[in-house]
Design a protein around this motif. Structure first.
Motif, short mmCIF file in Angstrom:
data_model
loop_
_atom_site.label_atom_id
_atom_site.label_comp_id
_atom_site.label_asym_id
_atom_site.label_seq_id
_atom_site.Cartn_x
_atom_site.Cartn_y
_atom_site.Cartn_z
N ILE A 4 2.10 13.91 -9.55
CA ILE A 4 1.70 12.81 -8.66
C ILE A 4 2.97 12.15 -8.12
CG2 ILE A 4 0.44 10.64 -8.44
CD1 ILE A 4 -1.14 11.44 -10.96
N ILE A 5 3.08 12.08 -6.80
CA ILE A 5 4.19 11.41 -6.14
C ILE A 5 3.63 10.24 -5.34
CG2 ILE A 5 6.07 11.60 -4.46
CD1 ILE A 5 6.60 13.20 -6.96
N VAL A 6 4.25 9.07 -5.53
CA VAL A 6 3.84 7.87 -4.81
C VAL A 6 4.94 7.51 -3.83
CG1 VAL A 6 3.34 5.42 -5.03
CG2 VAL A 6 2.40 7.03 -6.68
N VAL A 7 4.56 7.30 -2.57
CA VAL A 7 5.53 7.00 -1.51
C VAL A 7 5.21 5.65 -0.89
CG1 VAL A 7 6.60 7.80 0.64
CG2 VAL A 7 5.68 9.47 -1.00
N SER A 8 6.20 4.76 -0.84
CA SER A 8 5.99 3.44 -0.26
C SER A 8 6.10 3.52 1.26
CB SER A 8 7.02 2.45 -0.80
OG SER A 8 8.33 2.80 -0.37
N LEU B 113 0.50 9.55 4.28
CA LEU B 113 1.81 10.00 4.78
C LEU B 113 2.62 8.87 5.42
CD1 LEU B 113 0.86 13.47 6.27
CD2 LEU B 113 1.84 12.93 4.04
N GLY B 114 2.43 7.65 4.89
CA GLY B 114 3.20 6.52 5.37
C GLY B 114 2.73 5.96 6.70
N LEU B 115 1.67 6.50 7.26
CA LEU B 115 1.13 6.02 8.52
C LEU B 115 0.03 5.00 8.23
CD1 LEU B 115 0.84 9.45 10.35
CD2 LEU B 115 2.67 7.76 10.59
N ASP B 116 0.18 3.79 8.79
CA ASP B 116 -0.85 2.78 8.56
C ASP B 116 -2.19 3.27 9.10
OD1 ASP B 116 0.99 1.12 7.45
OD2 ASP B 116 1.35 -0.05 9.25
N SER B 117 -3.22 3.15 8.26
CA SER B 117 -4.57 3.52 8.66
C SER B 117 -5.47 2.35 8.35
CB SER B 117 -5.03 4.77 7.90
OG SER B 117 -6.37 5.07 8.18
N VAL C 123 0.84 -1.20 0.00
CA VAL C 123 0.00 0.00 0.00
C VAL C 123 0.88 1.24 0.00
CG1 VAL C 123 -1.81 1.25 1.24
CG2 VAL C 123 -1.83 -1.24 1.20
N VAL C 124 0.49 2.24 -0.78
CA VAL C 124 1.30 3.45 -0.93
C VAL C 124 0.49 4.71 -0.62
CG1 VAL C 124 2.81 2.42 -2.66
CG2 VAL C 124 0.74 3.62 -3.39
N THR C 125 1.23 5.76 -0.31
CA THR C 125 0.65 7.09 -0.19
C THR C 125 0.71 7.77 -1.56
OG1 THR C 125 1.45 7.30 2.08
CG2 THR C 125 0.83 9.33 0.96
N ILE C 126 -0.35 8.46 -1.93
CA ILE C 126 -0.37 9.20 -3.19
C ILE C 126 -0.55 10.67 -2.88
CG2 ILE C 126 -1.59 9.56 -5.38
CD1 ILE C 126 -2.26 6.60 -5.38
N LEU C 127 0.45 11.48 -3.26
CA LEU C 127 0.44 12.92 -3.04
C LEU C 127 0.26 13.62 -4.39
CD1 LEU C 127 3.57 13.05 -0.69
CD2 LEU C 127 1.17 13.07 0.02
N THR C 128 -0.65 14.55 -4.46
CA THR C 128 -0.91 15.24 -5.72
C THR C 128 -0.87 16.75 -5.56
OG1 THR C 128 -3.32 15.31 -5.38
CG2 THR C 128 -2.43 13.38 -6.50
#
Length: 299
Positions: A60-64, A114-118, A14-19
């Motif tokens: 679009i930035i994807v963060v693992s 933001l990389g925090l498990d939800s 699962v990744v964070t997607i920042l736009t």
């Protein structure tokens, strides 16, 4: 029950997607708005998310989960099913897509804002909900009582085995206390459509409107079957009408797969794209097969 092992494994994918989006403020001056959502890996370098998460995004930035990031390219979109496919330069373990899901089944909505498990826990309340999307079209969704927040949107709804049964969508503003997810069946048909069309999604148009059958409807209208979908309207200038589909026909199969709901029909057509499909119908006391080729519908 402890689901920590399932969450730990799923979260790796699962990744964070920042736009960043260019918008106009109250004075009609351009400004940059930032967005946040989630997504998940479906194959090497490819991530699925909700269309509304990346809609109109200029960047679009994807963060693992482990902090690696990559700019993402939009491969394909299907706004009408709120799905998008992104290409990223990240090595992520793909999650398995599972079409089969039952009412009462336990599910987890997993996000990574933001990389925090939800993570939220719930059950499947309905597998056959149809709601109206902001675009005005029918949206076929799973309903769950698992809480959904905007940061989880685009992330996976998984069963207790860690298999993806849907893509969480938080685009419905009136969904207080109710979570919705786009079924994996539509994710699979979306990906197969892209594969068939050389990396591009083509929305197929058949030209019919249907109603799911059950015993009550079948008995009331004295129909020959209580399973399948009943054709309630056919556009006269559509491929379906030209092929011979008529109002009152009952569709039971598409390309050899059973049709028990509108979702099954939509997924079958979507998967075929603009290739010829074979529809099995019941018309009165007769059964037959109709071949029809959908046409591409402009977005």
């Amino acid at each position: 029950m402890d689901y920590s092992a399932v969450v730990e494994e799923v979260s790796k994918s699962v990744v964070t997607i920042l736009t960043k989006q260019l918008t106009l403020d109250e004075f009609l001056m351009p400004s940059v708005a930032e967005g946040l959502g989630s997504g998940f890996s479906v194959s090497k370098n490819f991530v699925v998310t909700s269309y509304h998460v990346i809609q109109n995004a200029r960047n679009i930035i994807v963060v693992s989960r482990d902090g690696f990031s990559s700019e993402a390219d939009v491969v394909a979109i299907n706004p009408f099913n709120d799905l998008a496919l992104l290409y990223v330069k990240l090595d992520l373990k793909p999650l398995k897509l599972q079409e089969k899901v039952k009412v009462g089944e336990g599910v987890l909505a997993v996000g990574s804002p933001l990389g925090l498990d939800s993570v939220t826990l719930g059950i499947i309340s309905s597998v056959d909900r149809t709601i109206q999307s902001p675009l005005g079209n029918p949206l076929y969704v799973l309903q769950t009582d698992a809480a959904v927040n905007p940061g989880n949107s685009g992330g996976p709804l998984v069963n207790t085995k860690g298999e993806v049964v849907g893509v969480v969508t938080a685009m419905i503003p009136y969904a207080q206390g109710i979570g919705f997810a786009i079924p994996s069946k539509l994710v699979i048909s979306f990906l197969k459509n892209i594969e068939k069309n050389n990396g591009k999604y083509i929305r197929p148009y058949l030209g019919i409107r249907v109603l799911k059958l059950n015993k009550a409807i079948s008995t009331y209208f004295n129909l020959p079957s209580d399973t399948g979908v009943l054709v309630v309207a056919v556009d006269e200038d559509s491929p379906a009408f030209e092929a011979g589909v008529r109002r009152g026909d009952i569709i039971t199969e598409v390309n050899g797969k059973k049709v028990e709901s509108q979702l099954d029909l939509v997924a079958g057509i979507d998967e075929a794209g603009i290739s010829e499909i074979e529809i099995k119908i019941i018309r009165g006391k007769n059964k037959g097969t109709i071949k029809v080729t959908p046409v591409a519908l402009a977005e």
